[in-house]
Design an enzyme around this catalytic site. Structure first.
Site, PDB file in Angstrom:
ATOM      1  N   GLU A   1       0.879  -1.180   0.000  1.00  0.00           N
ATOM      2  CA  GLU A   1       0.000   0.000   0.000  1.00  0.00           C
ATOM      3  C   GLU A   1       0.900   1.208   0.000  1.00  0.00           C
ATOM      4  OE1 GLU A   1      -3.952  -1.302   2.570  1.00  0.00           O
ATOM      5  OE2 GLU A   1      -2.533   0.112   3.407  1.00  0.00           O
TER       6      GLU A   1
ATOM      7  N   ASP B   1      -4.914   8.939  11.039  1.00  0.00           N
ATOM      8  CA  ASP B   1      -3.653   8.300  11.389  1.00  0.00           C
ATOM      9  C   ASP B   1      -3.130   8.734  12.746  1.00  0.00           C
ATOM     10  OD1 ASP B   1      -2.795   6.522   9.199  1.00  0.00           O
ATOM     11  OD2 ASP B   1      -3.064   8.326   7.991  1.00  0.00           O
TER      12      ASP B   1
ATOM     13  N   TYR C   1     -10.791  -4.080   3.682  1.00  0.00           N
ATOM     14  CA  TYR C   1      -9.875  -3.662   4.757  1.00  0.00           C
ATOM     15  C   TYR C   1     -10.691  -3.554   6.038  1.00  0.00           C
ATOM     16  CZ  TYR C   1      -6.061  -0.782   6.828  1.00  0.00           C
ATOM     17  OH  TYR C   1      -5.048  -0.286   7.602  1.00  0.00           O
TER      18      TYR C   1
END
Lengths: 253, 412
Positions: free
Chosen positions: A41, A52, A167
């Protein structure tokens, strides 16, 4: 050239492109593939990576400060595809750099690089009409995130439009910072299984061989991100590829 | 470039303002946004909820706020009559309490005991901390460290009210970075935590909900204007950071197409990217994009990286703007101008000395535009300025920026 998990569990390696620099990211990605990563990725650095944690946030800040752009990441993807034709390759981005380039142009250019798929962190299925159409035109796999907080109706919609793999986020929260693979993850994967035959990869907080083994009990692949980025952060640039290669090789031990 | 050609959305999707708005968030937040949308739509129709909100707005916050004719300022400018909508007289000193109270009551109704918020100038943080104290809720406020330095007094007020203030050192350490941290907290604690977003931005339903809690400003002002002047204003002027006070001041006037709506952005120190927060000015670097959950104008470079911003006013120092303003800008229903740091400082002095009213630096941007505009208008014209907050919080900045020796003089 497809997303395929040949060994169980599969390994997906997330790298922030351009941290510490683009040439080193290329070497690191090649080392990751050669040591057992099934899919890379390739993360497009963004100024405001709000999903994040601090590790990837810092990597993103460093790459943005170096002037790394979406076009650079696309060029890097093209190089990786030429060097390792059989590896899975996914472009990973927040939306704004893509919107700035234009969705249509981005999808066409992503396809030209030979990437297999795209994951846009802040794109949800309800907003994805044009994105999905362009991905289809260009033969790219749209990969969506599924969260432990997603009710079954949303999981069904996510599974319905995803390709390549789904995912599954191991727990609520941001990337990084987890000691154990939470019970949330296996429950989410089993709920997702009702709706899809696609491989299911689990990410967020997966950082060692024990985590990978644990994920392998109930999912098809483990996604490693912050652990790799943290290792890159503390390695001198010329040693980063070797360090990542060894780390990946040890994950299925 | 519209959202429908860029992101696949259509104007019929809930939470769209023309091409703008929508929901661009990590999947983890979607269930919470859907829960919030549902809870808000039920509360909106619930007479008991509305009655409690109205009662507190009246008895606790001090609504209705006056519409004040600024006679001496008007005389000095020599043109249009200038009225001030006195949101600065509200409890906690700014319009922000309207929204914090509404969302606080909603959070309590939803059973959420932990509240998070972000703040730029600190006014939303103070309002949220106040409401949490009133309702007995735990409160964590994220604030950029640069803003904490600029707005020390408000940091102390929040702590006194029992809130935990968490400094954010990432990026430019201002409002945008505080919102990122608040969203990270929300993603992590989404099952137990309510996020009281402080402006009319973010993912649906926030822009609609925040606007609804602030539309009381224009509802009152419209009626007061008819009562006091016998006619509607020629123009309504309000400062625009995220845009909450402006959308509140504009909203009930939207159907009155002869009323001009003017938003004033922070022109900062100049037109170069990073020196201002003027998202709508042609030379400024603002283009449609996605930031923090919504599609709107965003100050960004040509690679789509969000720019840093500058304003003397912490509350206007934001790289994007509420999506409803983006629609009003494109349609031309509202116009957006910018005002420099220096002009805002000068307007602060002028209003203080003509009317004895010390405006917040944010509001001073709107006052500056009124000062610029009034002399160009006829004496029969009426300008309404939304005085969104009071300037006590800005004393430290004013003391540094102004060289006061009895008559106004602004450091160049």
């Amino acid at each position: 050239m497809a997303i395929e998990f040949r060994k169980k569990p599969g390994i997906v390696a997330y790298l922030t492109a351009g941290d510490p620099d683009l040439a080193t990211t290329r070497d690191i990605a090649l080392a990751a593939i050669d040591n057992g990563a099934d899919v890379i990725e390739l993360g497009v650095p963004f100024s405001d990576p709000l999903a994040d944690g601090p590790v990837i946030q810092r990597a993103s800040e460093r790459a943005v400060a170096r002037g790394v752009r979406l076009t650079d990441v696309l060029d890097l993807a093209k190089e990786l595809r030429a060097a390792r034709p059989a590896a899975g390759l996914v472009l990973f981005s927040y939306l704004n750099p893509v919107v700035r380039m234009g969705m249509k142009r981005f999808c066409a250019r992503a396809a030209e690089t030979g990437a297999d798929g795209v994951l846009l962190t802040d794109m949800i299925v309800e907003e994805a009409g044009e994105y999905l159409a362009e991905m289809k035109v260009n033969g790219l796999a749209p990969i969506f995130l599924a969260a432990p907080t997603s009710p079954d109706a949303r999981l069904k919609a996510i599974a319905g439009v995803s390709q390549g793999f789904v995912y599954a986020i191991s727990r609520v929260g941001i990337t990084g910072t987890q000691q154990r693979v939470a019970g949330d993850a296996s429950e989410l994967v089993s709920r997702l299984r009702q709706f899809t035959k696609l491989p299911i990869a689990v990410g967020f907080g997966i950082s060692n061989a024990a985590h990978v083994r644990a994920v392998g009990e109930f999912a098809d692949a483990a996604i490693i991100g912050s652990a790799l980025v943290a290792l890159i952060e503390k390695s001198p640039a010329e040693e980063a590829a070797t360090a990542i290669g060894q780390f990946i090789a040890g994950l299925r031990a | 470039m519209s959202a429908s050609s860029t992101t696949g959305a259509t104007a019929t999707v809930a939470g769209r303002f023309g091409a703008y708005g929508g929901r661009y968030v990590p999947e983890t937040l979607m269930a919470a946004l859907e829960e919030l949308e549902h809870a808000y739509s039920v509360a909106q129709k619930d007479a008991a909820f509305q009655a409690e909100l109205d009662d507190l707005l009246h008895h606790y916050c001090g609504r209705p706020t006056p519409l004040y004719f600024a006679k001496r300022l008007t005389e000095q400018m020599g043109g249009a009559k200038i009225y001030l909508k006195r949101e600065d007289l509200l409890h906690t000193g700014a319009h922000k309490i309207n929204n914090a109270l509404g969302q606080g009551l909603l959070a309590r109704r939803m059973g959420k005991q932990r509240i998070i918020a972000e703040t730029g100038a600190g006014q939303h943080g103070v309002a949220t901390a106040t409401v949490c104290a009133l309702l007995g809720l735990e409160c964590v406020v994220y604030m950029g460290e640069e803003d904490m330095r600029r707005q020390e007094l408000n940091v102390y007020r929040m702590r006194l009210l029992g809130a935990e203030v968490r400094g954010v050192s990432a990026g430019s350490a201002t409002l945008k970075d505080a919102i990122n941290e608040a969203m990270r907290d929300w993603v992590t604690n989404v099952r137990t935590t309510y996020y009281i977003l402080g402006s009319a931005l973010g993912a649906h339903p926030y822009p609609t909900m925040v606007r609804d809690f602030h539309r009381v400003i224009s509802r009152e002002a419209r009626a007061q204007m008819l009562e006091q002047e016998g006619k509607l204003p020629t123009a309504v002027v309000a400062c625009v950071g995220g845009g909450s006070n402006a959308i509140g001041a504009f909203y009930e006037f939207l159907p009155d197409t002869n009323v001009q709506l003017i938003g004033v952005e922070a022109g900062g120190r100049g037109t170069a990217l990073g020196e201002h927060a003027a998202r709508f000015q042609k030379v400024g670097g603002g283009l449609p994009g996605v930031l923090q959950g919504t599609y709107s104008y965003v100050l960004q470079n040509d690679a789509g990286q969000v720019s840093s911003t500058h304003s003397v006013s912490a509350g206007l120092d934001y790289a994007s703007v509420g999506p409803e303003h983006a629609m009003l800008h494109d349609s031309g229903r509202a116009s957006y101008v910018s005002c420099s740091d220096d002009d805002a400082l000068k307007a602060t002095v002028t209003l203080s000395r003509t009317e004895g009213i010390l405006p917040a630096l944010e509001s001073a941007h709107a006052v500056a535009e009124a000062i610029r505009l009034a002399p160009t208008m006829a004496k029969t014209d009426v300008l309404m300025v939304n005085l969104s907050g009071r300037g006590d919080k800005d004393m430290g900045i004013l003391a540094r920026e102004l060289d006061l020796k009895g008559s106004e003089s602004v450091k160049g």
